[in-house]
Design an enzyme around this catalytic site. Structure first.
Site, PDB file in Angstrom:
ATOM      1  N   SER A  25      -3.353 -10.498   2.810  1.00 40.57           N
ATOM      2  CA  SER A  25      -3.516  -9.317   1.961  1.00 40.57           C
ATOM      3  C   SER A  25      -4.973  -9.147   1.516  1.00 40.57           C
ATOM      4  CB  SER A  25      -2.624  -9.450   0.723  1.00 40.57           C
ATOM      5  OG  SER A  25      -2.947  -8.426  -0.188  1.00 40.57           O
ATOM      6  N   LEU A  26      -5.420  -7.887   1.490  1.00 41.78           N
ATOM      7  CA  LEU A  26      -6.783  -7.586   1.034  1.00 41.78           C
ATOM      8  C   LEU A  26      -6.817  -7.408  -0.486  1.00 41.78           C
ATOM      9  CD1 LEU A  26      -7.678  -4.925   3.774  1.00 41.78           C
ATOM     10  CD2 LEU A  26      -8.380  -7.322   3.720  1.00 41.78           C
ATOM     11  N   THR A  72       4.890  -6.228  -2.069  1.00 41.34           N
ATOM     12  CA  THR A  72       4.718  -5.745  -0.698  1.00 41.34           C
ATOM     13  C   THR A  72       5.848  -6.236   0.189  1.00 41.34           C
ATOM     14  OG1 THR A  72       3.106  -5.464   1.075  1.00 41.34           O
ATOM     15  CG2 THR A  72       3.134  -7.627   0.013  1.00 41.34           C
ATOM     16  N   LYS A  76       9.775  -4.492  -1.233  1.00 46.15           N
ATOM     17  CA  LYS A  76       9.578  -3.235  -1.962  1.00 46.15           C
ATOM     18  C   LYS A  76      10.882  -2.545  -2.400  1.00 46.15           C
ATOM     19  CE  LYS A  76       5.092  -1.718  -0.206  1.00 46.15           C
ATOM     20  NZ  LYS A  76       4.403  -0.567   0.396  1.00 46.15           N
ATOM     21  N   ASP A 113       1.454   4.330  -4.061  1.00 44.15           N
ATOM     22  CA  ASP A 113       0.971   4.709  -2.721  1.00 44.15           C
ATOM     23  C   ASP A 113       0.663   6.202  -2.634  1.00 44.15           C
ATOM     24  OD1 ASP A 113       0.869   2.289  -1.444  1.00 44.15           O
ATOM     25  OD2 ASP A 113       2.880   2.414  -0.593  1.00 44.15           O
ATOM     26  N   GLY A 140       8.501   4.022   5.006  1.00 43.22           N
ATOM     27  CA  GLY A 140       8.042   3.913   3.620  1.00 43.22           C
ATOM     28  C   GLY A 140       6.711   4.619   3.385  1.00 43.22           C
TER      29      GLY A 140
HETATM   30  P1  NAP Z   1       8.096   1.660   8.438  1.00 44.10           P
HETATM   31  O1  NAP Z   1       8.778   1.910   7.141  1.00 44.10           O
HETATM   32  O2  NAP Z   1       8.573   0.555   9.298  1.00 44.10           O
HETATM   33  O3  NAP Z   1       8.148   3.042   9.282  1.00 44.10           O
HETATM   34  C1  NAP Z   1       7.594   3.106  10.561  1.00 44.10           C
HETATM   35  C2  NAP Z   1       7.649   4.544  11.101  1.00 44.10           C
HETATM   36  O4  NAP Z   1       6.908   4.559  12.309  1.00 44.10           O
HETATM   37  C3  NAP Z   1       9.045   5.034  11.418  1.00 44.10           C
HETATM   38  O5  NAP Z   1       9.113   6.405  11.167  1.00 44.10           O
HETATM   39  C4  NAP Z   1       9.164   4.748  12.931  1.00 44.10           C
HETATM   40  O6  NAP Z   1      10.008   5.663  13.609  1.00 44.10           O
HETATM   41  C5  NAP Z   1       7.745   5.002  13.382  1.00 44.10           C
HETATM   42  N1  NAP Z   1       7.430   4.207  14.574  1.00 44.10           N
HETATM   43  C6  NAP Z   1       7.320   2.857  14.662  1.00 44.10           C
HETATM   44  N2  NAP Z   1       7.014   2.496  15.918  1.00 44.10           N
HETATM   45  C7  NAP Z   1       6.936   3.643  16.641  1.00 44.10           C
HETATM   46  C8  NAP Z   1       6.662   3.918  18.015  1.00 44.10           C
HETATM   47  N3  NAP Z   1       6.408   2.942  18.885  1.00 44.10           N
HETATM   48  N4  NAP Z   1       6.679   5.211  18.423  1.00 44.10           N
HETATM   49  C9  NAP Z   1       6.941   6.208  17.538  1.00 44.10           C
HETATM   50  N5  NAP Z   1       7.207   6.005  16.222  1.00 44.10           N
HETATM   51  C10 NAP Z   1       7.209   4.736  15.792  1.00 44.10           C
HETATM   52  O7  NAP Z   1       6.541   1.399   8.213  1.00 44.10           O
HETATM   53  P2  NAP Z   1       5.634   1.861   6.975  1.00 44.10           P
HETATM   54  O8  NAP Z   1       5.805   0.889   5.867  1.00 44.10           O
HETATM   55  O9  NAP Z   1       5.876   3.306   6.708  1.00 44.10           O
HETATM   56  O10 NAP Z   1       4.165   1.614   7.565  1.00 44.10           O
HETATM   57  C11 NAP Z   1       3.629   2.389   8.611  1.00 44.10           C
HETATM   58  C12 NAP Z   1       2.133   2.091   8.730  1.00 44.10           C
HETATM   59  O11 NAP Z   1       1.456   2.578   7.582  1.00 44.10           O
HETATM   60  C13 NAP Z   1       1.800   0.593   8.791  1.00 44.10           C
HETATM   61  O12 NAP Z   1       0.786   0.411   9.738  1.00 44.10           O
HETATM   62  C14 NAP Z   1       1.287   0.269   7.406  1.00 44.10           C
HETATM   63  O13 NAP Z   1       0.335  -0.779   7.392  1.00 44.10           O
HETATM   64  C15 NAP Z   1       0.622   1.587   7.031  1.00 44.10           C
HETATM   65  N6  NAP Z   1       0.535   1.796   5.574  1.00 44.10           N
HETATM   66  C16 NAP Z   1      -0.702   1.930   5.026  1.00 44.10           C
HETATM   67  C17 NAP Z   1      -0.824   2.150   3.669  1.00 44.10           C
HETATM   68  C18 NAP Z   1      -2.203   2.284   3.062  1.00 44.10           C
HETATM   69  O14 NAP Z   1      -2.346   2.022   1.867  1.00 44.10           O
HETATM   70  N7  NAP Z   1      -3.202   2.717   3.815  1.00 44.10           N
HETATM   71  C19 NAP Z   1       0.322   2.248   2.860  1.00 44.10           C
HETATM   72  C20 NAP Z   1       1.586   2.132   3.453  1.00 44.10           C
HETATM   73  C21 NAP Z   1       1.684   1.899   4.834  1.00 44.10           C
HETATM   74  P3  NAP Z   1      11.615   5.497  13.648  1.00 44.10           P
HETATM   75  O15 NAP Z   1      12.102   6.078  12.357  1.00 44.10           O
HETATM   76  O16 NAP Z   1      12.004   6.249  14.836  1.00 44.10           O
HETATM   77  O17 NAP Z   1      11.870   4.002  13.751  1.00 44.10           O
END
Ligand code: NAP
Length: 291
Positions: A25-26, A72, A76, A113, A140
């Site tokens: 974690s950062l 995290t 969550k 977020d 999420g």
């Molecule tokens: P999550 O809850 O697991 O959701 C992942 C989403 O991506 C789902 O809609 C999934 O689609 C889609 N997906 C996954 N693999 C895919 C693929 N190969 N092709 C097409 N769609 C795909 O993940 P999350 O928590 O939302 O996180 C997503 C990303 O955002 C991560 O990289 C995370 O590190 C980043 N993030 C960054 C911040 C920030 O502060 N910058 C905050 C939160 C998250 P399906 O519904 O079809 O499975």
């Protein structure tokens, strides 16, 4: 430059990050840099907690006099029934990423977020009000992004591989924002976004380290240059999608701003003070480089 270890005194207020794992974690680097910059006797520690011990760990925040904690993956959602109060925003997102310990040990769960995402748009001078905003993903991160866009008066259009999941997300948020014109499309339609769309946000892990060659935008399709493109993935800092966007002449926003600003919002909740966002941003850049 190496990160300075904060001096811990008998009076040091503690906060930390509860996750499994948390070693990469950062957030400790970001928050400890902020505490040091403001001369606060506070420290932020990693708290690796196995899923089966989450309830004890949360109760422990109270017992140990912590001021709060970040939460995290994978806790969550699981943390929610363990808290005394959940803010409406966290309720809407179905996830808590920040816990604040209030008077008499009352545990309040919030989600920062969405505030972080909006602040990162604001830093880039992008105002979503009245604009059509395409969001890829329905997990999420996407929930926070879509909530933020709706709150700010934008018109979110959600593209997802599993269209039913996107429909559920929009249905939940329509109940909170009845006047917002949401839309849902399967991911294959992404290439059809046109002049009327102003913002494109990737909220899937496509492009995230170590799969850095991934992008939700097809290689053979020109990316419209009028778009502002934001990738909430922050490792690498410039994802393939952002490279495609830069190559097309579009404006780009990295996920680092969302990460730092969600931490800044948590800092506000815990300390009641205005966080030194520039210091936090620099610490985050440094920690990413040191990897
Ligand atoms: P999550 O809850 O697991 O959701 C992942 C989403 O991506 C789902 O809609 C999934 O689609 C889609 N997906 C996954 N693999 C895919 C693929 N190969 N092709 C097409 N769609 C795909 O993940 P999350 O928590 O939302 O996180 C997503 C990303 O955002 C991560 O990289 C995370 O590190 C980043 N993030 C960054 C911040 C920030 O502060 N910058 C905050 C939160 C998250 P399906 O519904 O079809 O499975």
């Amino acid at each position: 430059m190496a990160t300075t270890v904060p001096v811990i005194s008998g009076e040091t207020r503690l906060v930390g990050i509860i996750g499994w794992p948390v070693a990469h974690s950062l957030s400790p680097a970001i928050h400890n840099a902020a505490f040091q910059a403001l001369g606060l006797d506070w420290a932020y520690v990693p708290l690796p907690v196995r899923p089966e011990r989450l309830a004890e760990a949360i109760e422990g925040l109270r017992a140990l006099g912590f001021a709060g904690a970040s939460v995290t993956i994978p806790h969550k959602q699981a943390v929610m029934p363990l808290l005394d109060q959940i803010t409406p925003a966290a309720q809407a997102m179905g996830a808590v990423n920040t816990v604040a310990v209030r008077e008499a040990g009352r545990l309040v769960g919030d989600n920062t977020d969405w505030v972080g995402f909006l602040a990162s748009l604001e830093d880039a001078g992008f105002d979503p009000a009245g604009k059509r905003c395409a969001v890829i993903g329905a997990g999420g991160g996407a929930r926070a992004v879509v909530y933020a866009l709706a709150w700010a008066g934008g018109h979110p259009v959600v593209f997802n591989r599993t269209v039913e999941r996107a429909a559920r997300l929009v249905e939940d948020l329509r109940a909170i924002f009845p006047h917002v014109a949401f839309q849902v499309h399967p991911l294959e339609r992404l290439g059809q976004i046109g002049q009327e769309t102003a913002l494109l946000v990737n909220a899937t892990p496509l492009g995230m380290w170590p799969q850095i060659d991934g992008s939700p935008w097809p290689d053979d399709l020109p990316l419209p240059s009028h778009l502002t493109v934001c990738d909430i993935v922050y490792n690498p800092l410039e994802t393939k999608l952002l490279r495609q966007a830069r190559g097309a002449g579009a404006t780009t926003i990295s996920g680092l701003g969302m990460l730092v600003h969600q931490g800044a919002a948590a800092f506000r909740l815990w300390t009641g003070l205005e966080p030194p966002v520039d210091v936090m941003m620099e610490a985050c850049h440094r920690a990413l480089k040191e990897g």
